[in-house]
Scaffold this active site. Structure first.
Site, PDB file in Angstrom:
ATOM      1  N   HIS A   1       0.837  -1.215   0.000  1.00  0.00           N
ATOM      2  CA  HIS A   1       0.000   0.000   0.000  1.00  0.00           C
ATOM      3  C   HIS A   1       0.868   1.260   0.000  1.00  0.00           C
ATOM      4  O   HIS A   1       0.444   2.293  -0.516  1.00  0.00           O
ATOM      5  CB  HIS A   1      -0.889   0.041   1.258  1.00  0.00           C
ATOM      6  CG  HIS A   1      -1.641  -1.233   1.498  1.00  0.00           C
ATOM      7  ND1 HIS A   1      -2.580  -1.711   0.615  1.00  0.00           N
ATOM      8  CD2 HIS A   1      -1.586  -2.139   2.508  1.00  0.00           C
ATOM      9  CE1 HIS A   1      -3.081  -2.851   1.085  1.00  0.00           C
ATOM     10  NE2 HIS A   1      -2.492  -3.141   2.219  1.00  0.00           N
TER      11      HIS A   1
ATOM     12  N   HIS B   1       5.638   6.778   6.600  1.00  0.00           N
ATOM     13  CA  HIS B   1       5.348   6.308   5.243  1.00  0.00           C
ATOM     14  C   HIS B   1       4.824   7.482   4.432  1.00  0.00           C
ATOM     15  O   HIS B   1       4.653   8.585   4.963  1.00  0.00           O
ATOM     16  CB  HIS B   1       4.297   5.177   5.279  1.00  0.00           C
ATOM     17  CG  HIS B   1       3.001   5.637   5.852  1.00  0.00           C
ATOM     18  ND1 HIS B   1       2.736   5.621   7.232  1.00  0.00           N
ATOM     19  CD2 HIS B   1       1.927   6.203   5.263  1.00  0.00           C
ATOM     20  CE1 HIS B   1       1.539   6.134   7.446  1.00  0.00           C
ATOM     21  NE2 HIS B   1       1.023   6.508   6.270  1.00  0.00           N
TER      22      HIS B   1
ATOM     23  N   HIS C   1       2.166   8.919   0.976  1.00  0.00           N
ATOM     24  CA  HIS C   1       1.073   8.745   0.008  1.00  0.00           C
ATOM     25  C   HIS C   1       1.401   9.673  -1.151  1.00  0.00           C
ATOM     26  O   HIS C   1       1.914  10.789  -0.912  1.00  0.00           O
ATOM     27  CB  HIS C   1      -0.273   9.139   0.616  1.00  0.00           C
ATOM     28  CG  HIS C   1      -0.623   8.379   1.863  1.00  0.00           C
ATOM     29  ND1 HIS C   1      -1.413   7.250   1.856  1.00  0.00           N
ATOM     30  CD2 HIS C   1      -0.255   8.580   3.160  1.00  0.00           C
ATOM     31  CE1 HIS C   1      -1.538   6.792   3.105  1.00  0.00           C
ATOM     32  NE2 HIS C   1      -0.834   7.585   3.909  1.00  0.00           N
TER      33      HIS C   1
ATOM     34  N   THR D   1      -6.057   6.447   7.750  1.00  0.00           N
ATOM     35  CA  THR D   1      -6.640   6.713   6.416  1.00  0.00           C
ATOM     36  C   THR D   1      -6.628   5.468   5.528  1.00  0.00           C
ATOM     37  O   THR D   1      -6.966   5.548   4.347  1.00  0.00           O
ATOM     38  CB  THR D   1      -5.864   7.830   5.691  1.00  0.00           C
ATOM     39  OG1 THR D   1      -4.542   7.333   5.404  1.00  0.00           O
ATOM     40  CG2 THR D   1      -5.793   9.092   6.518  1.00  0.00           C
ATOM     41  N   THR D   2      -6.199   4.353   6.127  1.00  0.00           N
ATOM     42  CA  THR D   2      -6.304   3.079   5.411  1.00  0.00           C
ATOM     43  C   THR D   2      -6.979   2.086   6.352  1.00  0.00           C
ATOM     44  O   THR D   2      -6.918   2.268   7.578  1.00  0.00           O
ATOM     45  CB  THR D   2      -4.910   2.507   5.057  1.00  0.00           C
ATOM     46  OG1 THR D   2      -4.187   2.293   6.271  1.00  0.00           O
ATOM     47  CG2 THR D   2      -4.132   3.451   4.162  1.00  0.00           C
TER      48      THR D   2
HETATM   49  C1  LIG Z   1      -0.593   0.024  11.825  1.00  0.00           C
HETATM   50  N1  LIG Z   1      -0.094   1.291  11.360  1.00  0.00           N
HETATM   51  C2  LIG Z   1       1.168   1.820  11.814  1.00  0.00           C
HETATM   52  C3  LIG Z   1      -0.835   1.980  10.417  1.00  0.00           C
HETATM   53  N2  LIG Z   1      -2.023   1.581   9.970  1.00  0.00           N
HETATM   54  N3  LIG Z   1      -2.558   2.383   9.035  1.00  0.00           N
HETATM   55  C4  LIG Z   1      -1.818   3.433   8.686  1.00  0.00           C
HETATM   56  C5  LIG Z   1      -2.186   4.363   7.600  1.00  0.00           C
HETATM   57  N4  LIG Z   1      -1.282   4.172   6.490  1.00  0.00           N
HETATM   58  S1  LIG Z   1      -2.233   6.023   8.075  1.00  0.00           S
HETATM   59  N5  LIG Z   1      -2.206   6.828   6.714  1.00  0.00           N
HETATM   60  O1  LIG Z   1      -1.064   6.314   8.851  1.00  0.00           O
HETATM   61  O2  LIG Z   1      -3.471   6.265   8.747  1.00  0.00           O
HETATM   62  S2  LIG Z   1      -0.386   3.445   9.603  1.00  0.00           S
HETATM   63 ZN   LIG Z   2      -0.670   7.503   5.913  1.00  0.00          ZN
END
Ligand SMILES: CN(C)c1nnc([C@H](N)S(N)(=O)=O)s1
Ligand SMILES: [Zn+2]
Length: 266
Positions: A64, A98, A100, A203-204
């Site tokens: 992702h 990370h 996007h 957001t995921t």
């Molecule tokens: C479990 N972790 C660290 C995360 N799960 N979802 C994530 C998403 N990418 S975000 N964009 O950080 O909400 S980060």
């Molecule tokens: Zn993110």
């Protein structure tokens, strides 16, 4: 198996609600930030970032995004790499960061500012280690996570980003990981720490509504060449025959549903 989500026509953000009903919840992220409607809160202290002992451990492609994990070994986890102040009651410990990003052009960020999109958005994910004993426990608590968002826009090259972009060829495929030590994300921060903050979510998927968002107002500049290297990543694993370029891995803005966005500045 279930929980196969992505950013395509069939598995993209508009279909996530089927497996993750919270997608239609009351505090979903990202949002469009309307600066005129943000409420200046003079009680909001500045945020303070203590990344000096930041010890990254590896960089990976999770299908992702590209993720830099923080080292959790005994030595490192005793060193504090935290964000505190601002809207946060206590120090939140860095877990990973990370990005996007879009295809060519200047869309790609998750948050937008008065409808303006940026070419990319960096997320530094932190968890409330003072109150919860693990990231997993914090991830489902309303005050469990704090994500610092930094906008990236096309301009001059950002030197500090080259250590990341030069490693991306090693994590081309989903499921690949490589050593990535001693990277300090301080070098990816803008000069101003002015921010907007609001209660939101991951957001995921699983889209947990556990995130205090802190979005910096000042973008950093990166070059088109650097962004091009992010787009050499693939969503698929080496075993899959399909070769799909990793780009447009952003969720569009979600309804505000009565939330107030606070500004740390007038
Ligand atoms: C479990 N972790 C660290 C995360 N799960 N979802 C994530 C998403 N990418 S975000 N964009 O950080 O909400 S980060
Ligand atoms: Zn993110």
């Amino acid at each position: 198996t279930g929980n196969q989500w992505g950013y395509g026509e069939e598995d993209g953000p508009s279909s996530w609600y089927k497996d993750y009903p919270i997608a239609e919840g009351a505090r979903q992220s990202p949002i469009n930030i309307a600066p005129e409607e943000a409420v200046y809160d003079h009680g909001l202290p500045p945020i303070s970032l203590h990344y000096d002992n930041c010890t990254s451990t590896n960089i990976s492609n999770n299908g992702h995004s590209v993720v830099v994990d923080r080292c959790e070994c005994d030595r490192c986890s005793s060193l504090l790499t935290v964000i505190q102040g601002g809207p946060l009651e206590n120090a939140y410990r860095l877990k990973q960061f990370h990005f996007h990003w879009g295809g060519k052009g200047c869309h790609g960020s998750e948050h937008t500012v008065a409808g303006k999109t940026y070419t990319s958005e960096l997320h530094l994910v932190h968890w409330n280690a003072a109150k919860y004993s693990s990231f997993a426990e914090a991830a489902v608590a309303p005050d469990g996570l704090a994500v610092l968002g930094v906008f990236l826009e096309i301009g001059d090259e950002r030197g500090g980003l080259n250590k990341i972009t030069d490693s991306l060829y090693m994590v081309k495929f989903k499921g690949t990981v490589t050593d990535f030590r001693d990277f300090n994300p301080n070098c990816l921060l803008p000069s101003s720490l002015k921010y907007w903050t609001y209660p939101g979510s991951l957001t995921t998927p699983p889209l947990y509504e556990s995130v205090t968002w802190i979005v910096l107002t000042e973008p950093i500049c990166v070059s088109e060449k650097q962004m091009g290297k992010f787009r050499t990543l693939l969503f698929n694993s080496e075993e899959e025959e399909q070769r799909t370029r990793m780009e447009n891995n952003f969720r569009p803005p979600q309804p505000l549903k009565g939330r107030t966005v606070r500004a740390s500045f007038k």
